[in-house]
Write an enzyme that holds these catalytic residues in place. Structure first.
Site, short mmCIF file in Angstrom:
data_model
loop_
_atom_site.label_atom_id
_atom_site.label_comp_id
_atom_site.label_asym_id
_atom_site.label_seq_id
_atom_site.Cartn_x
_atom_site.Cartn_y
_atom_site.Cartn_z
N LEU A 1 0.90 -1.26 0.00
CA LEU A 1 -0.07 0.05 -0.09
C LEU A 1 0.86 1.46 -0.07
CD1 LEU A 1 -2.99 1.12 0.06
CD2 LEU A 1 -2.80 1.11 2.61
N TRP A 2 0.73 2.22 -1.11
CA TRP A 2 1.20 3.61 -0.95
C TRP A 2 0.47 4.33 -0.07
CZ3 TRP A 2 2.49 -0.14 -4.47
CH2 TRP A 2 3.37 0.28 -5.41
N ILE B 1 4.35 -1.51 3.38
CA ILE B 1 3.99 -0.14 3.53
C ILE B 1 5.00 0.79 2.76
CG2 ILE B 1 3.58 1.97 4.77
CD1 ILE B 1 1.22 0.13 4.95
N LYS B 2 4.32 1.39 1.65
CA LYS B 2 5.00 2.49 0.92
C LYS B 2 4.78 3.94 1.56
CE LYS B 2 6.30 4.71 -3.45
NZ LYS B 2 5.96 5.05 -4.67
N GLN B 3 5.89 4.33 2.04
CA GLN B 3 5.71 5.68 2.43
C GLN B 3 6.78 6.62 2.18
OE1 GLN B 3 3.86 8.39 3.29
NE2 GLN B 3 2.80 7.20 4.84
#
Length: 360
Positions: free
Chosen positions: A204-205, A241-243
């Protein structure tokens, strides 16, 4: 082409004046509170979850590919900018990437764990490459052709389509804080549940999107707000998780002050006990919100510019020392000549392969 690129001999030289500060910093929150990346990552973290054997196999494929294979770290090429930023803005600097096959070739040549891109790109070459590098299908996108331009993540692909072309994972973006976020959370939650049923992993972005977040600083990248976005992301069972790398803090207070209304909930100990202004501490707070690192945090590489190598290496050092599990770098790599893009990926990967870059 590569002869024009001068590459310093050490990670320290890329960090410049920040080298000592970044490489010796001791984090505010102890690493003992975190689940840290390692060769046994899937066995240690995911084997005890509700993920099926098929999902475990997909996760293991991601973590067992490329130059970072079996380290617990990830290096991913993401190319959804042809929709998100337009093909012209994304590929005019390097027109070879209008050809979808060159996107896959870059990821393979660079030793990436996976390539994350659109249904169309992966579908156009899936029979040739699906067995050679893990595919991640990005399911939703924001497009800029509607007039006036709008900012909303809408579904472009289905989980079944991703599975049919041989993907091991699906990705999606949620614009947390936007008026459309409630719908996006529901759509992505359903898609992730279906992806797990099909045996695929989920990424998830976790981006923020609302004009209220832009005040004296850009609080879209505040540690407290992005940390909560991460926590919402792992709640809908994102495996990764992409952050964006955090650059400030106190986003809750800034929004409340700007709107003259109370906003959300936080705790003063976030700012006194859990974070400082140091980028490693801010990023560690992001990791802490990913179930203390049980779900891996990958930070994004950002836009391309004159200092791509230095910026990418700095981000990788911060991510690794904070307890993150890798870097996902797009424009900094594919907007450069092909061989320079490969070198940039290798420079990033060398940070994660270096035993001298320790967890803070």
């Amino acid at each position: 082409m590569t002869a024009t690129l001068s590459v310093p001999n050490s990670i320290e030289s890329w960090l410049g004046d920040e080298a000592e500060e970044l490489l010796t910093h001791q984090a505010k929150v102890s690493k003992d509170l975190l689940h840290l990346p390692g060769p046994d990552w899937v066995d240690r973290i995911f084997a005890q979850t509700d993920r099926s054997p098929q999902v475990l196999r997909s996760l293991q494929q991601l973590y067992s590919s490329g130059r970072l294979a079996n380290t617990g770290y990830l290096s991913i090429l993401p190319v959804d900018q042809g929709i998100e930023h337009s093909a012209a803005a994304s590929f005019a600097p390097n027109p070879i990437y209008f050809d979808s096959e060159n996107i896959i070739k870059l990821a393979i040549s660079a030793g990436c764990n996976a390539v994350a891109t659109t249904l169309g790109v992966l579908g156009s070459v899936s029979r040739k490459y699906a067995h050679k590098i893990p595919f991640i299908v990005k399911l939703n996108h924001n497009e800029l052709l509607t007039y006036p331009n709008q900012y909303d993540q809408i579904m472009f692909a289905s989980v079944e389509q991703a599975w049919n072309l041989g993907a091991v994972a699906v990705g999606a973006t949620i614009y947390f804080g936007s008026p459309e976020s409630t719908r996006q959370i529901q759509e992505v939650s359903q898609a992730f549940a279906q992806a797990h049923e099909y045996g695929m992993a989920t990424i998830l972005w976790c981006y923020l999107r609302n004009d209220i977040f832009k005040q004296d600083q850009d609080y879209h990248i505040a540690a407290d707000l992005t940390g909560q976005a991460n926590h919402l992301g792992v709640t809908i069972q994102a495996d990764i998780i992409k952050q964006k790398l955090p650059e400030c803090n106190n986003g809750y207070a800034a929004v409340a002050k700007a709107s003259d209304h109370s906003y959300g909930k936080t705790d003063k100990r976030v700012y006194s006990d859990l974070t400082t202004d140091h980028p490693i501490d801010l990023t560690r707070y992001q990791v802490l919100n990913c179930y203390a690192g049980r779900m891996g945090l990958i930070n994004s590489g950002g836009a391309s510019g004159k200092s791509d190598f230095a910026e990418a290496i700095r981000t990788a050092v911060i991510n690794k020392r904070a307890g993150g599990c890798g870097l996902i770098s797009g424009r900094k790599t594919f907007q450069r000549p092909f061989e320079e893009g490969v070198k940039l990926f290798h420079a990033i990967q060398d940070v994660y392969l270096s035993p001298e870059i320790s967890i803070a």
